[in-house]
Design an enzyme around this catalytic site. Structure first.
Site, PDB file in Angstrom:
ATOM      1  NE  ARG A 108      -4.110   1.779   0.994  1.00 22.56           N
ATOM      2  CZ  ARG A 108      -5.130   2.080   0.198  1.00 22.56           C
ATOM      3  NH1 ARG A 108      -5.167   1.625  -1.047  1.00 22.56           N
ATOM      4  NH2 ARG A 108      -6.130   2.808   0.644  1.00 22.56           N
ATOM      5  CB  THR A 378      -9.199  -0.863  -7.824  1.00 22.31           C
ATOM      6  OG1 THR A 378      -9.139   0.338  -7.090  1.00 22.31           O
ATOM      7  CG2 THR A 378      -8.322  -1.897  -7.152  1.00 22.31           C
ATOM      8  CG  ASN A 398      -8.391   6.118  -4.579  1.00 19.56           C
ATOM      9  OD1 ASN A 398      -9.203   5.218  -4.341  1.00 19.56           O
ATOM     10  ND2 ASN A 398      -8.569   7.349  -4.159  1.00 19.56           N
ATOM     11  N   GLY A 470     -13.610  -1.575  -6.712  1.00 15.87           N
ATOM     12  CA  GLY A 470     -14.936  -1.071  -6.334  1.00 15.87           C
ATOM     13  C   GLY A 470     -14.942  -0.178  -5.109  1.00 15.87           C
TER      14      GLY A 470
HETATM   15  O1  DON Z   1      -7.933   0.932  -1.384  1.00 14.35           O
HETATM   16  C1  DON Z   1      -9.097   1.163  -1.619  1.00 14.35           C
HETATM   17  O2  DON Z   1     -10.005   0.705  -0.965  1.00 14.35           O
HETATM   18  C2  DON Z   1      -9.443   2.042  -2.798  1.00 14.35           C
HETATM   19  N1  DON Z   1      -8.381   2.948  -3.072  1.00 14.35           N
HETATM   20  C3  DON Z   1      -9.752   1.156  -3.953  1.00 14.35           C
HETATM   21  C4  DON Z   1     -10.167   1.921  -5.167  1.00 14.35           C
HETATM   22  C5  DON Z   1     -11.046   1.160  -6.075  1.00 14.35           C
HETATM   23  O3  DON Z   1     -11.371   0.033  -5.847  1.00 14.35           O
HETATM   24  C6  DON Z   1     -11.535   1.856  -7.275  1.00 14.35           C
HETATM   25  N2  DON Z   1     -12.326   0.958  -8.067  1.00 14.35           N
HETATM   26  N3  DON Z   1     -13.362   0.996  -8.515  1.00 14.35           N
END
Ligand code: DON
Length: 582
Positions: A108, A378, A398, A470
């Site tokens: 991350r 994502t 993101n 998501g």
């Molecule tokens: O880490 C996370 O939960 C978010 N940054 C994920 C972003 C994401 O899934 C975008 N997709 N639709």
């Protein structure tokens, strides 16, 4: 997402079939395979978000690489072919099972050392619109290359350079751009017009045309030659820092050199005789999944006889989700900075108590603003190799195309992951979720995530690998997909194609459902009668990728028709660890 594909139409068909009750309730199928089911040696599978990346995984596995080798090659390939979310400039999580053992890798992003708690607020303490989403200042310190390097150091059997080669080829020789990608680029170009250098880099991309990315090829070559130093030091690092200077961003040379991926103990719990191995903090996903699956079991009598996505079913799911999001906002953050009560939150007695609170009618709560009406991205892929090794990997920038900033001269996008922090108590992020102290910004801290790359094991063997993008709908989607297979007898493809619902506590009593495929009219009417506002989501959430072993031991894939993903099952060399291959 305007493109309504043929596969989306098939999804709608599947959803209707489910709505009409064609899938039997409580069939024991994929997700709860018979105890005797043993995946056949020498058969491998991949479910990946586009065809080029799926083929890269297949080629690595066919040549005897293991699931981690294939994941590394696939992740680099997606950085070329899936720029919405595939990345070098973002971060993610990897859950794996190799040689009978499981591990979890956290790559991350982190807040730069110069980040401060209130950096996205104006003098009056109000959140500055888009400050944590667009431009260099929205970027966290990227983790992807360090993560893939760390995974290779520990589990790789194929030389690092060989794993970079397909991505370099795709960047240098180009690939034919899919209509969905072209449309997403068109939308993002309009959205970012004049705000970042996005249009300059993506301007020439057109559906059906070959797209070459020579600068990205050179960046990948530096990574191939120098390992993670090819990204975090030297020319690539210099180019990132120069981009930060131009755009007022905070990521420094010291931040890049100092970035470290972290091996963490995966979150584990038992569900219907299977061991679930999934994402611990700084993801909220594993805790949320444990709570959702646990509450579902505690509420088994209430679920008896409820049809898939009927009003009663959706209502119960929504009530469970509310409780999960209440805990998420209060308790969850980076475990290196705050004490996260994971054991308490996943204690079966606590989950049973929360389940007992699930009431017959929606609770009324104070309101926040609606979630976004945008198209975030994502990406996730799942791989099982010929020896039963498995990977579930979710990584991200993101928002779709991250912060919209391409590192000049290096050819890749940077993330806007800083928005996943709670920029102010009660301030909804891109996904409309709020947080408090536990997830406030601090230098070096990881922002709370929802990503939930998950493996299910039975008798020590992986029987399911799944995950999805998501945002805050990730773990609610993973949860529903598991129930679709286990409770409604759907095969993985039907399970990922079905309409999904989502409720995240705030705004109160608001349930959204998949953009592609509506809930049945009687479900909508039933939920409205219970007091819910039920809406088609303004953005398509999820691009679920699943591999599951069926009761006969066969591998099956599910690639979400909402995206352009592909599932492949094929013969592969049973991989073993080859020493000295690095
Ligand atoms: O880490 C996370 O939960 C978010 N940054 C994920 C972003 C994401 O899934 C975008 N997709 N639709």
């Amino acid at each position: 997402m305007k493109a309504f594909t043929r596969r989306a139409a098939l999804a709608l068909g599947a959803a209707l079939a489910i709505g009409l009750g064609l899938f039997p309730v409580d069939a024991r199928a994929v997700g709860t395979p018979a105890a005797s089911a043993t995946p056949r040696a020498g058969i491998a599978a991949v479910a990946a978000p586009d065809r080029p990346s799926a083929e890269v995984a297949r080629d690595v596995l066919r040549r005897g690489g293991n699931a981690v080798d294939a994941a590394i090659a696939t992740a680099f390939a997606l950085a070329v072919t899936y720029p919405e979310a595939g990345n070098l400039g973002g971060g993610g999580f990897l859950t794996l099972h190799i040689d009978g053992k499981q591990a979890f890798l956290d790559f991350r992003e982190t807040a730069p050392a110069a980040a401060t708690r209130d950096m996205y607020l104006d003098a009056a303490g109000k959140a500055v619109p888009d400050a944590s989403l667009v431009g260099a200042r929205a970027a966290g310190v990227p983790g992807t290359v360090a993560g893939l390097w760390a995974a290779h150091q520990r589990y790789g059997t194929v030389p690092w350079k060989a794993l970079l080669a397909p991505a370099i080829r795709l960047a240098r020789e180009g690939f034919v751009v899919d209509a969905q990608l072209a449309e997403r680029i068109r939308e993002q170009t309009a959205e970012l017009a004049g705000r970042t250098n996005f249009a300059a880099h993506f301007g020439g991309v057109a559906a059906g045309q070959r797209w070459r990315q020579p600068e990205l090829a050179r960046t990948l070559e530096r990574i191939a030659a120098q390992g993670s130093d090819g990204f975090y030091r030297g020319r690539t690092a210099d180019l990132i820092v120069a981009e930060m200077r131009r755009g007022g961003g905070l990521v420094s040379a010291a931040d890049l050199v100092g970035y470290q991926a972290a091996w963490r103990e995966p979150l584990r719990f038992t569900w219907r005789g299977q061991e679930v191995v999934t994402a611990p903090p700084p993801s909220s996903g594993g805790i949320a999944l444990a709570q959702l699956l646990g509450m579902r079991e505690a509420l088994a009598p209430a679920f008896t006889g409820l049809a898939h996505n009927s009003a009663g079913y959706v209502h119960l799911l929504a009530e469970m989700m509310k409780r999960v999001f209440a805990d998420r906002a209060e308790y969850l953050g980076d475990p290196d900075f705050v004490s996260v009560p994971t054991t308490k939150l996943t204690d079966p007695a606590y989950i049973a108590r929360r389940a007992a609170e699930v009431r017959a009618l929606p609770s009324t709560l104070t309101t926040v603003r609606p979630g976004l009406e945008d198209s975030p991205q994502t990406t996730h892929f799942s791989i099982i190799d010929g020896a039963g090794g498995a990977v579930a990997l979710t990584y991200t920038l993101n928002g779709g195309f991250g912060n919209g900033v391409v590192v000049t001269g290096a050819g890749f996008l940077l993330n806007n992951e800083m928005d996943d922090f709670s920029t102010r108590p009660g301030q909804p992020n891109l996904y409309g979720v709020v947080g408090g102290r536990a997830n406030e910004i601090a230098p070096g801290k990881r922002m709370l995530s929802s990503m939930t790359p998950t493996l299910l094991l039975r008798d020590g063997r992986v029987v399911v690998s799944l995950g999805t993008p998501g945002g805050s709908t990730i773990f609610t989607g993973v949860f529903q997909t598991l129930l679709n297979m286990a409770d409604f007898g759907m095969d993985p493809q039907a399970a990922v194609a079905a309409s999904r619902m989502h409720h995240q506590l705030l705004p109160p009593d608001r349930i959204v459902y998949s953009q592609c495929c509506a809930l049945a009219p009687e479900t909508l009417a039933g939920l409205q009668a219970l007091g819910y506002k039920v809406e088609r989501s303004g953005w398509e959430f999820g691009d679920m990728m699943v591999i599951a072993v069926d009761a006969a031991g066969r591998l099956q894939t599910g690639a979400d028709p909402r995206g352009r993903g592909v599932g492949l099952v094929f013969e592969a060399m049973p991989s073993g660890r080859r020493s000295g291959a690095r």
